[in-house]
Design an enzyme around this catalytic site. Structure first.
Site, mmCIF file in Angstrom:
data_model
loop_
_atom_site.group_PDB
_atom_site.id
_atom_site.type_symbol
_atom_site.label_atom_id
_atom_site.label_comp_id
_atom_site.label_asym_id
_atom_site.label_seq_id
_atom_site.Cartn_x
_atom_site.Cartn_y
_atom_site.Cartn_z
ATOM 1 C CB CYS A 1 -0.817 -0.070 1.184
ATOM 2 S SG CYS A 1 -2.464 1.142 0.847
ATOM 3 C CG HIS B 1 -3.789 -3.530 3.279
ATOM 4 N ND1 HIS B 1 -2.728 -3.009 3.759
ATOM 5 C CD2 HIS B 1 -4.503 -2.076 2.528
ATOM 6 C CE1 HIS B 1 -2.689 -1.495 3.798
ATOM 7 N NE2 HIS B 1 -3.462 -1.107 3.195
ATOM 8 C CD GLU C 1 -1.717 -5.929 5.269
ATOM 9 O OE1 GLU C 1 -1.144 -6.238 4.277
ATOM 10 O OE2 GLU C 1 -2.313 -5.148 5.577
HETATM 11 N N1 LIG Z 1 -2.005 6.699 2.879
HETATM 12 C C1 LIG Z 1 -1.981 6.070 1.632
HETATM 13 C C2 LIG Z 1 -1.732 4.558 1.680
HETATM 14 C C3 LIG Z 1 -2.784 3.645 2.130
HETATM 15 C C4 LIG Z 1 -2.537 2.743 3.246
HETATM 16 O O1 LIG Z 1 -1.194 2.362 3.444
HETATM 17 N N2 LIG Z 1 -3.436 2.135 3.731
HETATM 18 C C5 LIG Z 1 -3.199 1.494 4.956
HETATM 19 C C6 LIG Z 1 -3.498 2.063 6.122
HETATM 20 C C7 LIG Z 1 -3.559 3.883 6.127
HETATM 21 C C8 LIG Z 1 -3.670 4.151 7.386
HETATM 22 O O2 LIG Z 1 -3.131 3.868 8.340
HETATM 23 O O3 LIG Z 1 -4.356 5.504 7.341
HETATM 24 C C9 LIG Z 1 -3.273 6.086 0.804
HETATM 25 O O4 LIG Z 1 -4.213 6.453 1.404
HETATM 26 O O5 LIG Z 1 -3.376 6.043 -0.379
#
Ligand SMILES: N[C@@H](CCC(=O)NCCCC(=O)O)C(=O)O
Length: 254
Positions: free
Chosen positions: A122, A224, A226
């Protein structure tokens, strides 16, 4: 499937973490943390997890860290600072996490230079694209008119991606040309960096996975994996690649 040969040394996988305000028990403090599903996936694939919290990264620090790693995973998290790809922030873009951006950029560069197997998840995919000179769409709903990839509230949404044939990703996920995935992102790749190839995309054109066009093991997915404990093939593939890297590293030292 990662070989879990009990005699083979388990490869050491560095996994980056969040650095955010966290509440647990009586504590409400800035803390490094990572959802357990990430390191459960690595250990079930046969790797040893070392968490890599954001920290100041001066000359030689990323090199010292990578000296002890056989593989690297950049995990999910807040938006990459748009200044890193020459843009001003969109109103919906998270405040910069400069410490994490700089930390992960440094780790990634050394990993790629040393051909340490890399897996981006991600945010990790976005860090890879930006580090290699690409850009991001800062708010996908402005681009595709939908929040199908981020419904908010920490709820992962189910989407379908199409795998590009003749890619490393397609070989890892053999038997599928489409895959149902769990998403939570409002940003995505806009300009693809030189040296990357798209290995999966959605029907709306949003890039969903990339990999290095070279022979090095460097794959990244926008979803994701995981969160899908029933399908750990991507983690198995990373751990297998890390084991080969470890054998070569140990062989070179011996
Ligand atoms: N912030 C980026 C990457 C998205 C991401 O890593 N999502 C997992 C959880 C995000 C969080 O903890 O807020 C996007 O939104 O594209």
């Amino acid at each position: 499937m990662a070989s879990n040969d009990s005699d083979a040394p388990r490869p050491v996988i560095g996994v980056t973490t969040y650095l955010e305000r966290a509440k647990t028990g009586v504590w409400d403090v800035p803390a490094a943390f990572l959802p357990k599903v990430y390191f459960d996936a690595v250990t079930r694939a046969g790797g040893i997890v070392v968490l890599l919290p954001p920290q100041p990264v001066g000359p030689g620090i990323a090199e010292r860290v990578l000296d002890g790693l056989d593989g690297l995973i950049l995990t999910g998290g807040k938006d990459v600072d748009p200044a890193r790809y020459g843009q001003h922030p969109h109103p919906a873009t998270d405040a910069p996490r400069t410490d994490r951006d700089e930390w992960e950029d440094a780790l990634l560069r050394v990993a790629l230079e040393r051909r340490v197997p890399f897996f981006g998840i991600c945010r990790g995919l976005q860090v890879l694209n930006v580090a290699l000179g690409g850009t991001l769409h800062q708010h996908l709903p402005d681009v595709i008119g939908s929040s199908r990839y981020n419904a908010g509230g920490g709820i992962f949404t189910k989407n379908e991606v199409r795998l590009e044939p003749a890619t490393r990703l397609a070989s890892i996920l053999a038997g599928h040309d489409r895959l149902s995935v769990l998403s939570y992102h409002h940003q995505a790749i806009d300009r693809l960096a030189d040296g990357l190839v798209v290995s999966a995309s959605a029907d709306d054109g949003v890039v969903q996975a990339v990999e290095l066009s070279s022979s090095q093991f460097a794959i990244a997915v926008q979803w994701h994996p995981e969160e899908s404990a029933e399908d750990l093939r991507l983690f198995d593939a990373l751990v297998d690649a890390a084991r080969v890297h470890a054998d070569r590293r140990i062989g070179a030292i011996a």
